[in-house]
Scaffold this motif. Structure first.
Motif, PDB file in Angstrom:
ATOM      1  N   TRP A   1       0.816  -1.217   0.000  1.00  0.00           N
ATOM      2  CA  TRP A   1       0.000   0.000   0.000  1.00  0.00           C
ATOM      3  C   TRP A   1       0.847   1.262   0.000  1.00  0.00           C
ATOM      4  CZ3 TRP A   1      -3.342  -2.530  -2.007  1.00  0.00           C
ATOM      5  CH2 TRP A   1      -4.083  -3.546  -1.432  1.00  0.00           C
ATOM      6  N   SER A   2       2.079   1.171   0.500  1.00  0.00           N
ATOM      7  CA  SER A   2       2.956   2.342   0.490  1.00  0.00           C
ATOM      8  C   SER A   2       3.625   2.547  -0.871  1.00  0.00           C
ATOM      9  CB  SER A   2       4.033   2.211   1.567  1.00  0.00           C
ATOM     10  OG  SER A   2       4.958   1.203   1.215  1.00  0.00           O
ATOM     11  N   GLY A   3       3.505   1.545  -1.752  1.00  0.00           N
ATOM     12  CA  GLY A   3       4.104   1.658  -3.077  1.00  0.00           C
ATOM     13  C   GLY A   3       5.530   1.137  -3.163  1.00  0.00           C
ATOM     14  N   GLN A   4       6.054   0.594  -2.072  1.00  0.00           N
ATOM     15  CA  GLN A   4       7.409   0.072  -2.076  1.00  0.00           C
ATOM     16  C   GLN A   4       7.493  -1.294  -2.752  1.00  0.00           C
ATOM     17  OE1 GLN A   4       7.887   0.440   2.229  1.00  0.00           O
ATOM     18  NE2 GLN A   4       9.685   1.697   1.812  1.00  0.00           N
ATOM     19  N   LEU A   5       6.363  -1.990  -2.854  1.00  0.00           N
ATOM     20  CA  LEU A   5       6.326  -3.326  -3.433  1.00  0.00           C
ATOM     21  C   LEU A   5       5.155  -3.418  -4.399  1.00  0.00           C
ATOM     22  CD1 LEU A   5       7.285  -6.292  -3.504  1.00  0.00           C
ATOM     23  CD2 LEU A   5       5.772  -6.717  -1.567  1.00  0.00           C
ATOM     24  N   THR A   6       5.414  -3.987  -5.561  1.00  0.00           N
ATOM     25  CA  THR A   6       4.372  -4.166  -6.562  1.00  0.00           C
ATOM     26  C   THR A   6       3.841  -5.584  -6.496  1.00  0.00           C
ATOM     27  OG1 THR A   6       5.473  -2.603  -8.022  1.00  0.00           O
ATOM     28  CG2 THR A   6       3.848  -4.046  -9.025  1.00  0.00           C
ATOM     29  N   GLY A   7       2.533  -5.712  -6.339  1.00  0.00           N
ATOM     30  CA  GLY A   7       1.876  -7.008  -6.359  1.00  0.00           C
ATOM     31  C   GLY A   7       0.907  -7.058  -7.532  1.00  0.00           C
ATOM     32  N   HIS A   8       0.586  -8.252  -7.950  1.00  0.00           N
ATOM     33  CA  HIS A   8      -0.334  -8.439  -9.074  1.00  0.00           C
ATOM     34  C   HIS A   8      -1.507  -9.281  -8.600  1.00  0.00           C
ATOM     35  CE1 HIS A   8       2.891  -6.936 -11.627  1.00  0.00           C
ATOM     36  NE2 HIS A   8       3.689  -7.751 -10.947  1.00  0.00           N
ATOM     37  N   LYS A   9      -2.706  -8.766  -8.770  1.00  0.00           N
ATOM     38  CA  LYS A   9      -3.899  -9.487  -8.368  1.00  0.00           C
ATOM     39  C   LYS A   9      -4.267 -10.457  -9.484  1.00  0.00           C
ATOM     40  CE  LYS A   9      -7.388  -9.592  -5.398  1.00  0.00           C
ATOM     41  NZ  LYS A   9      -7.518  -9.322  -4.026  1.00  0.00           N
ATOM     42  N   VAL A  10      -4.269 -11.748  -9.173  1.00  0.00           N
ATOM     43  CA  VAL A  10      -4.644 -12.785 -10.134  1.00  0.00           C
ATOM     44  C   VAL A  10      -5.868 -13.480  -9.551  1.00  0.00           C
ATOM     45  CG1 VAL A  10      -3.930 -14.871 -11.340  1.00  0.00           C
ATOM     46  CG2 VAL A  10      -2.239 -13.097 -10.841  1.00  0.00           C
ATOM     47  N   GLY A  11      -7.015 -13.204 -10.140  1.00  0.00           N
ATOM     48  CA  GLY A  11      -8.257 -13.717  -9.559  1.00  0.00           C
ATOM     49  C   GLY A  11      -8.461 -13.065  -8.204  1.00  0.00           C
ATOM     50  N   SER A  12      -8.553 -13.878  -7.172  1.00  0.00           N
ATOM     51  CA  SER A  12      -8.741 -13.340  -5.821  1.00  0.00           C
ATOM     52  C   SER A  12      -7.465 -13.396  -4.992  1.00  0.00           C
ATOM     53  CB  SER A  12      -9.847 -14.129  -5.115  1.00  0.00           C
ATOM     54  OG  SER A  12      -9.453 -15.484  -4.991  1.00  0.00           O
ATOM     55  N   THR A  13      -6.343 -13.743  -5.628  1.00  0.00           N
ATOM     56  CA  THR A  13      -5.090 -13.876  -4.879  1.00  0.00           C
ATOM     57  C   THR A  13      -4.031 -12.910  -5.404  1.00  0.00           C
ATOM     58  OG1 THR A  13      -4.246 -15.604  -6.346  1.00  0.00           O
ATOM     59  CG2 THR A  13      -5.522 -16.320  -4.441  1.00  0.00           C
ATOM     60  N   TRP A  14      -3.072 -12.610  -4.545  1.00  0.00           N
ATOM     61  CA  TRP A  14      -1.958 -11.751  -4.907  1.00  0.00           C
ATOM     62  C   TRP A  14      -0.787 -12.598  -5.349  1.00  0.00           C
ATOM     63  CZ3 TRP A  14      -2.074  -6.677  -5.570  1.00  0.00           C
ATOM     64  CH2 TRP A  14      -3.111  -5.957  -4.980  1.00  0.00           C
ATOM     65  N   ARG A  15      -0.031 -12.100  -6.337  1.00  0.00           N
ATOM     66  CA  ARG A  15       1.191 -12.754  -6.806  1.00  0.00           C
ATOM     67  C   ARG A  15       2.296 -11.704  -6.866  1.00  0.00           C
ATOM     68  NH1 ARG A  15      -0.758 -17.300  -5.672  1.00  0.00           N
ATOM     69  NH2 ARG A  15      -1.854 -18.488  -7.227  1.00  0.00           N
ATOM     70  N   PHE A  16       3.531 -12.161  -6.631  1.00  0.00           N
ATOM     71  CA  PHE A  16       4.671 -11.258  -6.575  1.00  0.00           C
ATOM     72  C   PHE A  16       5.820 -11.803  -7.401  1.00  0.00           C
ATOM     73  CE2 PHE A  16       2.219 -10.931  -2.738  1.00  0.00           C
ATOM     74  CZ  PHE A  16       2.050  -9.569  -2.589  1.00  0.00           C
ATOM     75  N   ASP A  17       6.438 -10.925  -8.160  1.00  0.00           N
ATOM     76  CA  ASP A  17       7.617 -11.286  -8.929  1.00  0.00           C
ATOM     77  C   ASP A  17       8.823 -11.250  -7.999  1.00  0.00           C
ATOM     78  OD1 ASP A  17       9.917  -9.860 -11.009  1.00  0.00           O
ATOM     79  OD2 ASP A  17       8.924 -11.722 -11.603  1.00  0.00           O
ATOM     80  N   ARG A  18       9.685 -12.244  -8.102  1.00  0.00           N
ATOM     81  CA  ARG A  18      10.861 -12.342  -7.237  1.00  0.00           C
ATOM     82  C   ARG A  18      11.762 -11.109  -7.381  1.00  0.00           C
ATOM     83  NH1 ARG A  18      12.387 -17.665  -5.530  1.00  0.00           N
ATOM     84  NH2 ARG A  18      11.077 -18.314  -7.243  1.00  0.00           N
ATOM     85  N   ASP A  19      11.904 -10.575  -8.594  1.00  0.00           N
ATOM     86  CA  ASP A  19      12.734  -9.381  -8.800  1.00  0.00           C
ATOM     87  C   ASP A  19      12.152  -8.167  -8.076  1.00  0.00           C
ATOM     88  OD1 ASP A  19      14.561 -10.790 -10.327  1.00  0.00           O
ATOM     89  OD2 ASP A  19      13.581 -10.280 -12.225  1.00  0.00           O
ATOM     90  N   ASP A  20      10.808  -8.064  -8.033  1.00  0.00           N
ATOM     91  CA  ASP A  20      10.172  -6.971  -7.299  1.00  0.00           C
ATOM     92  C   ASP A  20      10.460  -7.083  -5.809  1.00  0.00           C
ATOM     93  OD1 ASP A  20       9.126  -5.967  -9.651  1.00  0.00           O
ATOM     94  OD2 ASP A  20       7.139  -6.870  -9.355  1.00  0.00           O
ATOM     95  N   LEU A  21      10.456  -8.322  -5.292  1.00  0.00           N
ATOM     96  CA  LEU A  21      10.760  -8.524  -3.873  1.00  0.00           C
ATOM     97  C   LEU A  21      12.200  -8.134  -3.570  1.00  0.00           C
ATOM     98  CD1 LEU A  21       8.967 -11.952  -3.294  1.00  0.00           C
ATOM     99  CD2 LEU A  21       8.155  -9.679  -2.655  1.00  0.00           C
ATOM    100  N   ARG A  22      13.109  -8.517  -4.459  1.00  0.00           N
ATOM    101  CA  ARG A  22      14.521  -8.144  -4.272  1.00  0.00           C
ATOM    102  C   ARG A  22      14.682  -6.628  -4.307  1.00  0.00           C
ATOM    103  NH1 ARG A  22      15.943 -12.378  -8.402  1.00  0.00           N
ATOM    104  NH2 ARG A  22      16.202 -14.253  -7.185  1.00  0.00           N
ATOM    105  N   ALA A  23      14.019  -5.978  -5.246  1.00  0.00           N
ATOM    106  CA  ALA A  23      14.109  -4.516  -5.366  1.00  0.00           C
ATOM    107  C   ALA A  23      13.556  -3.836  -4.119  1.00  0.00           C
ATOM    108  CB  ALA A  23      13.362  -4.046  -6.605  1.00  0.00           C
TER     109      ALA A  23
END
Length: 73
Positions: free
Chosen positions: A33-55
């Motif tokens: 919610w602060s914008g530090q991490l990008t998540g992707h909503k797929v259906g009703s669940t959230w998904r995260f790219d490993r590179d986004d987590l590292r960043a």
């Protein structure tokens, strides 16, 4: 070779992202919610790219250091 590339591109679930970053559920939501991490909503669940987590981790370190130096002053 092809399987390794596909496995590297897999998005992580919410629980996997929590485990990867070693943070709580509320911390992961706060990062999103602060914008530090990008998540992707797929259906009703959230998904995260490993590179986004590292960043997110790389970008978080200077902010924590800055807050510590402000608190010390």
């Amino acid at each position: 070779m092809v399987m390794q590339v596909i496995q590297d591109e897999v998005l992580l679930t919410f629980k996997e992202a929590m485990s990867y970053l070693r943070v709580s559920r509320s911390t992961l939501y706060r990062l999103m919610w602060s914008g530090q991490l990008t998540g992707h909503k797929v259906g009703s669940t959230w998904r995260f790219d490993r590179d986004d987590l590292r960043a997110c981790v790389v970008n978080e370190i200077p902010m924590m250091s800055m807050q510590s130096s402000i608190a010390i002053s």
